[in-house]
Design an enzyme around this catalytic site. Structure first.
Site, PDB file in Angstrom:
ATOM      1  N   GLU A 192     -24.574  18.260  15.570  1.00 29.72           N
ATOM      2  CA  GLU A 192     -25.554  19.385  15.690  1.00 29.72           C
ATOM      3  C   GLU A 192     -24.988  20.261  15.011  1.00 29.72           C
ATOM      4  OE1 GLU A 192     -27.480  18.646  20.127  1.00 29.72           O
ATOM      5  OE2 GLU A 192     -26.540  20.670  19.821  1.00 29.72           O
ATOM      6  N   TYR A 239     -30.525  26.942  22.000  1.00 29.42           N
ATOM      7  CA  TYR A 239     -31.700  25.860  21.826  1.00 29.42           C
ATOM      8  C   TYR A 239     -32.621  26.365  20.887  1.00 29.42           C
ATOM      9  CZ  TYR A 239     -33.826  21.344  23.466  1.00 29.42           C
ATOM     10  OH  TYR A 239     -34.427  19.927  23.708  1.00 29.42           O
ATOM     11  N   GLU A 263     -25.322  23.456  13.410  1.00 26.23           N
ATOM     12  CA  GLU A 263     -25.733  25.046  13.987  1.00 26.23           C
ATOM     13  C   GLU A 263     -25.182  26.167  13.077  1.00 26.23           C
ATOM     14  OE1 GLU A 263     -25.077  25.205  18.097  1.00 26.23           O
ATOM     15  OE2 GLU A 263     -25.492  23.088  18.430  1.00 26.23           O
ATOM     16  N   HIS A 318     -36.480  21.367  16.793  1.00 27.60           N
ATOM     17  CA  HIS A 318     -35.476  20.360  17.415  1.00 27.60           C
ATOM     18  C   HIS A 318     -35.774  20.137  18.997  1.00 27.60           C
ATOM     19  CE1 HIS A 318     -31.534  18.629  18.738  1.00 27.60           C
ATOM     20  NE2 HIS A 318     -31.338  19.755  19.546  1.00 27.60           N
ATOM     21  N   LYS A 332     -20.374  17.571  25.582  1.00 29.05           N
ATOM     22  CA  LYS A 332     -20.352  18.548  24.789  1.00 29.05           C
ATOM     23  C   LYS A 332     -18.957  19.240  24.690  1.00 29.05           C
ATOM     24  CE  LYS A 332     -24.886  19.139  23.653  1.00 29.05           C
ATOM     25  NZ  LYS A 332     -25.331  19.395  22.259  1.00 29.05           N
TER      26      LYS A 332
END
Length: 396
Positions: A181, A109, A183, A114, A235
């Site tokens: 998301e 994270y 990433e 964000h 998730k």
């Protein structure tokens, strides 16, 4: 018979890149390759080395940093001259596979933008959008390695419990707030034994390379389940990676200083020269680019993430994957998740003439990225592509 593969000077997959992947041809077992322009080069044939005649990169990655350096130089040298014709395949003629066997998976994270945006969304009355621990350690959670899939794999809309503000009790059904998301994922090549840890300054000898990573997220399922232990079913249904692993060795020219870290981090997270990566991501929703997240803005380094992940003595293994968390920048069009981009659904974005908030069945999301390479080149990461489909449900 030999051939000389040709690559345009502006290719994102020239000698400055040389990523690793796994390909297959009809009726043949998967094998390890590199990408050179729009050609897939079989490394077992090119280098006459059976470690590449395997269906994953794991055996090669386990050989360690010095071997990675040696092989990268050998590939570049061979591609400067004629190569065996049987080593060369057109990109469109092969099937690209998941490039490595995923051992464990951790998601971090690491973007302050964000984390702050989600804090403002979820805790609007809090004086600080960041949780008290956020600037002291890279926050993360363990995910599900078995649901990491290669680009092009359809993603079935997940079902689970959710409880909206007006619902008196939880209800069960398909997610109605399905999100992405954007990433980067970091692939561990050589691990560490249980009871040991990887120092932040030693992490680059353990990190083999980088993939694009889409951490699909069911926000309604996540919001109901995550207190007190964090994400689970919201998730774990799917995470998409690109088929090409760009070696960390190819990203020397992309290294940049980290943003200032205040307050000072604890000794195990300190680095002699704290480094981040200047990688520009792009998020396309049904063919329209809606965001360009800058990885350069990330607060925590990949090296610090690996150091934190192992500091308690947890072992790491060849094929471990840890992801950065959503990459977001300070501007609205740099937000790497649709919950941020649409501010929780309150500010729709226009996609192909329609106002949109979260994902519908049939939607396709494609992540791409580029970075500076050696000698002024730019290098690419391929793509992480996924399309949302309807699946069977319990009781149907």
């Amino acid at each position: 018979m030999t051939v000389r593969p040709s690559v345009p000077a502006d290719s994102l997959f020239g000698l400055a890149n040389l990523p690793y992947g796994v390909y297959s041809l009809p009726g043949r077992e998967p094998r390890v390759a590199t990408r050179y322009g729009d050609q897939v080069i079989d490394l077992a044939v090119l280098l006459d080395d059976d470690v590449f005649a395997r269906p994953s990169l794991n055996a090669f990655m386990a050989q360690g940093y010095d071997r990675w350096t040696e092989v990268r130089a050998a590939i570049a040298e061979r591609l400067r001259g004629p190569v065996p014709q049987e080593a060369v395949h057109e990109l469109g003629a092969v099937t690209l596979r998941l490039p490595f066997e995923v051992a464990d998976y951790v998601d971090f994270y690491a973007s302050e933008h964000h984390a702050a945006n989600l804090g403002r969304l979820f805790r609007p009355d809090s004086p600080d959008p960041l949780m008290p621990n956020w600037k002291h350690l890279p926050v993360g959670y363990h995910g599900r390695a078995g649901s990491v899939v290669v680009s092009g794999t359809d993603v079935v809309r997940p079902s689970g419990q959710r409880k909206g503000p007006q619902d008196p009790v939880p209800v069960f059904g398909p997610s109605v707030r399905l999100d992405i998301e954007a990433e980067l994922g970091f692939v561990v090549g050589t691990g560490s034994a249980m009871g040991e840890s990887v120092g932040a300054d030693d992490a680059e000898r353990h990190i083999f390379g980088v993939v694009l990573f889409n951490d699909w997220s069911a926000r309604d399922i996540q919001a109901w389940e995550y207190v007190p232990l964090g994400p689970n079913l919201g998730k774990s249904f799917a995470s998409t990676v690109s088929p090409w692993v760009v070696p960390l060795l190819a990203l020397d020219a992309a290294r940049i200083p980290l943003p200032p870290q205040e307050p000072a981090v604890l000794p195990y997270l300190r680095m002699a020269e704290p480094w981040g990566l200047d990688i520009e991501l792009s998020v396309a929703w049904n063919g329209q680019v809606v965001s360009r997240p800058p990885y350069a803005a990330m607060y925590w380094s990949p090296a610090q993430m690996l150091a934190h992940q192992t500091v308690n003595g947890a072992p790491s293994r060849t094929g471990d994957l840890f992801a950065s968390g959503t990459v977001s920048g300070p501007a609205k069009d740099q937000r790497g998740a649709f919950i941020e981009l649409t501010w929780g659904g309150a500010e729709p974005v226009t996609v192909n003439g329609r106002e949109r908030t979260f994902l519908e069945d049939g939607d396709e999301v494609v992540l791409t990225a580029t970075a500076p390479g050696a000698d002024g080149a730019r290098i690419g990461f391929g793509e992480a592509r996924g399309r949302i489909v309807t699946g069977s449900r319990p009781g149907t």
